[in-house]
Design a protein around this motif. Structure first.
Motif: not given
Length: 885
Positions: A1-8
């Motif tokens: 998921m892109l959102i999780s990678r963005y948060l990381e």
């Protein structure tokens, strides 16, 4: 998921996640169709950019199909933005950099290295040179609207954009047809182009509202032509209406034939008028109309909202607007549902759905009860010259219903559209107007009439082969169209050389432009910067020229090696040198005249020079040096009586006399050998005589050009009171010159009025179709090039040198001079054709903004290497534009 990678990534860089970026990711993931992420980075910080770079590094493994980036503000760290863009890779679909101030280094990096986006929007960009030499493997749409500093498309532009199909350059400063087409020819996929736009369109595709207005115009014109119309008021079905908000559009790989078929069907839908069933009984009881009825001239009601003169392209209708179009009858089959072809005709900015009813006409109708096909009579409109041309109708309607907006200077060129259509054969839409095969064929005819084709074009291959054959057989070149030997061509060898030169020139879209007298070593005494005001090639030595400066210097230059042969200060004066002329039989001597009236003959061998090698390398200098060179002898051989307010000097063919003219109505005659003024011919014109010229082969004939709008031919053997003949012009004459064989007389009047006359009696041979600027101060000068084959013309308020065929009057090409810097204003002060080299000439280019200066440029139309280097600025004095030749 892109959102999780963005948060990381945000946690890694210690930054709070950007709410707008998070919402964009969530919105893209929740989309029911393609996963397309749309990000506006205008409010993003540097930390946000770093987090996005890390997120996009894993974009290839995600479900995201494409990314659209919008960045429309000034950037403090453009390199970081480039890192984000390049981390997206091939999934970058749209890059919107509208109004983005990224800095020179960032723009250079973007254009030179390239980027993998599909659509690049650089509207309101501030860069001056479009050096798109980088790799753009996916780019299919490029928008450069309102990029005011872009003046041309340089060589090498678009070299790595193989799929670029749409370009928009509205409100740029691009002006040169030849270099522009040479750059665009390298794009095999280009189908849509615009340098100006219609009022309702945002994209580059064909205008849909144009088709609506076109249909209504035809209906109204047929209505007012006297043809019976159906009076049934039954509401139209939705199938008979046209919508402007259709999402359908042409794909990027649509070829020209698809466009032609599309608009052929659209024309059929608009030009056929089927009846409602309620009117069939009316036709059954009426007498059939004769065919002659349909050949009557159809009048146009100018008060109607949708009625225009189809072939009058003016924006303002008048009471006398009429249309005399021929109507041709014929039976054609179409389907009732052809109106649906109008959906999706182009890209329009109006989101409102607009319906326009299709009007019906009770022409000859044959119904077939068993099917839905009806036979109708077709109405075609023809131009006055007999060529049917529906695109003229579309252009007229486009102008009347809003017209073109944001036009680039290139659009003002005469036959601009025809030139583009011929040189860009794959183009399907130009300026939101679709191109049909019919229009392209007509454009080819117009192009052949008004433009001089190059030697390797399809139209001239036979001429090239004929030149090769004549060279082998040692026979003169024959013009197949007239079966006569071409004027000015001479022997077969000369003709072959010129044909080969023409063939080479056609491949050089960006000619070589080399400034003379560039800066030298500071230790040299000649390392100063000159400001030339007049120059002349040597009549017998191909390497020499002389120029005079605004400070009274006379400088002899070896223009091949760019070495100073000698220089002298004219009579100790600092006044401008306006008159220069070499002697014909004594190649070491010349006559110079300044605007204060001083006249002197100089011997080049006596001119002081610290560089003896430059003199010894010249044709006559070595012989003179062997006889003994004295540096202490004065270079002035004769000092003649002054001629007040001098503007022109010229020597006759026998070196017996020379003539002077100036800011007066008189002409002075001087004896070269004795140094005496023999006579002053008074009141030869009503206003001052700017230029006087002897014939090249007759020592007694001379011509004068005056601002009284007259050119006169005189003979010294007769009483110089009554001219042999007088030629009149519309504006004041700036100059006149003879062709090398004295067959023609070339006159140049104010604001691009250039004419060629027969020297024997003054009859007009050719008027060159050079567009005027509208200025009364636009002083024009014209000379011959390649003997008398071509003329070169330039004006003091324009930066363009125009080249025309002297014999046919066809336009060969334009050469635009460009100053350094965005505010540099450059113009053509004077020019000369090189008497020894075909397709070579010199230009005296002058600048009046931001600081006045001038320089001599050597133009080589046979060389494609460009070298630009301007001399420095040393004065605030404005250059006099109207004096001298």
């Amino acid at each position: 998921m892109l959102i999780s990678r963005y948060l990381e990534a945000c946690e890694k860089h210690g930054v709070t996640p950007n709410l707008d970026i998070r919402n964009s990711i969530f919105k893209a993931q929740d989309a029911s169709l393609d996963f397309v992420m749309k990000l506006n980075l205008e409010e993003s910080t540097e930390a946000d950019m770093m987090a996005l770079t890390d997120m996009f590094a894993h974009l290839g493994n995600s479900d995201c199909h494409a990314v659209d980036i919008v960045y429309n503000r000034e950037s403090t760290n453009g390199q970081l933005l480039l890192r984000v863009l390049r981390s997206i890779g091939p999934k970058l679909r749209l890059l919107d950099l509208k109004k983005a101030a990224l800095g020179r280094d960032v723009i250079r990096d973007l254009l030179h290295r390239g980027i993998q986006c599909q659509c690049l929007d650089l509207t309101y960009s501030r860069f001056r040179r479009l050096d798109m030499i980088g790799h753009f493997p996916q780019l299919h749409t490029l928008i450069l609207d309102f990029s005011f500093y872009i003046t041309s498309l340089p060589e090498g532009c678009f070299r790595s954009a193989p799929y670029l199909a749409r370009i928009s350059m509205c409100e740029t400063k691009v002006a040169n047809l030849w270099t522009t087409c040479a750059s665009l020819k390298k794009l095999p996929s280009l189908v849509e182009l615009r340098f100006q736009s219609c009022k309702c369109c945002e994209g580059t595709g064909p205008c849909r509202s144009l088709l609506i207005n076109e249909k209504h115009t035809l209906s109204q014109q047929i209505k007012h032509s006297g043809i019976n119309w159906n009076t049934d008021t039954t509401p139209m079905h939705m199938d008979d209406c046209v919508s402007l908000d259709s999402e359908a559009s042409f794909s990027s790989n649509t070829d020209s034939s698809d466009y032609d078929q599309f608009f052929s069907d659209v024309d059929s839908a608009m030009l056929f008028h089927p009846l409602h069933s309620s009117s069939e009984e009316f036709l059954a009881d009426s007498e059939p109309e004769s065919d002659a009825h349909y050949l009557d001239t159809m009048s146009v009601d100018v008060q109607s909202n949708y009625t225009v003169d189809m072939f009058d392209l003016s924006n303002t209708p008048t009471e006398n607007d009429t249309m005399e179009d021929k109507v041709i009858s014929g039976d054609v089959d179409i389907d009732h549902g052809s109106a649906s072809l109008l959906h999706g005709a182009g890209s329009c900015s109006n989101d409102q759905r607009v319906y326009q009813p299709l009007r019906r006409s009770p022409d000859k109708v044959h119904t077939n009860p068993g099917n839905s096909t009806t036979r109708y009579q077709r109405v075609d409109f023809q131009k006055e010259d007999g060529f049917p041309h529906s695109t003229n109708m579309r252009k007229s309607l486009l102008l009347r219903y809003g017209g073109f907006l944001h036009s680039a200077p290139i659009c003002s060129g005469k036959f601009y559209r025809e030139f583009m259509l011929v040189n860009l054969p794959h183009l399907s839409v130009l300026d939101n107007i679709p191109i049909s095969e019919e229009e392209r064929e007509n454009a080819i005819a117009v192009y052949a009439e008004h433009f001089e084709g190059s030697a390797n074009s399809p139209h001239n291959k036979k001429n090239m082969l004929a030149a090769l054959k004549c060279r082998e057989t040692s026979s003169p070149v024959i013009d197949s169209s007239s079966s006569k030997v071409k004027a000015g061509m001479g022997l077969a060898g000369i003709s072959f050389t010129r044909s080969v030169c023409a063939l080479k020139m056609s491949s050089c879209a960006w000619p070589s432009c080399v400034p003379l007298c560039k800066e030298r070593d500071s230790s040299s005494q000649l390392s100063r910067k000159y400001r030339p005001r007049q120059f002349e090639y040597h009549p017998s030595d191909p390497s020499l020229m002389v120029f005079g400066t605004l400070h009274g210097e006379v400088v002899v230059l070896n223009h091949e090696s760019d070495k100073i042969v000698g220089q002298v200060q004219s009579n100790g004066s600092s006044d401008s040198i306006l008159g220069l002329c070499w002697l014909n039989r004594d190649p070491s001597k010349l006559i110079a005249g300044a605007d204060n009236g001083s006249l002197q003959m100089y011997d080049v061998d006596r001119m002081r020079t610290p560089n003896y090698s430059a003199l010894s390398n010249s044709q006559f200098g070595a012989n003179r040096l062997s006889e003994g060179y004295s540096r202490h002898r004065s270079p002035a051989v004769h000092v003649y009586e002054d001629f007040e307010q001098l503007t022109s000097v010229h020597v006759n063919s026998c070196d017996e006399y020379f003539l002077t003219s100036g800011y007066s109505r008189n002409v002075g005659l001087y004896d070269i050998c004795t140094g005496k003024q023999l006579q002053v011919f008074s009141d030869l014109h009503q206003q001052h005589i700017n230029v006087v010229k002897f014939a090249h082969h007759s020592p007694n004939l001379f011509a004068t050009s005056s601002f009284d709008k007259e050119i006169k031919m005189w003979d010294l053997r007769q009483r110089v009171r009554v001219p042999i003949y007088t030629v009149k012009s519309l504006g004041g004459n700036v100059m006149v010159c003879f062709s090398r064989d004295d067959h023609y007389l070339l006159s140049s009047a104010v604001d691009n009025e250039v004419r060629q006359h027969l020297a024997v009696d003054g009859r007009l041979h050719m008027k060159y179709d050079i567009p005027p600027s509208g200025s009364t101060q636009n002083y024009t000068r014209s000379y011959y090039m390649n003997g008398r084959d071509y003329i070169i013309s330039g004006s003091c308020e324009e930066n363009v040198v125009r080249i025309y065929c002297a014999r046919t009057g066809r336009h060969l090409r334009d050469l635009a001079l460009e100053g350094r810097g965005s505010k540099a204003s450059i113009y053509v002060q004077s020019l000369r054709g090189d008497p020894f080299r075909d397709f070579h000439f010199g230009v005296l280019a002058a600048y009046f903004h931001p600081h006045p200066k001038s320089e001599i440029l050597k133009i080589n139309l046979l060389s494609n290497s460009i070298h630009k280097k301007s001399s420095g600025i040393d004065s605030q004095q404005k250059l006099p534009a109207g004096m001298g030749a």
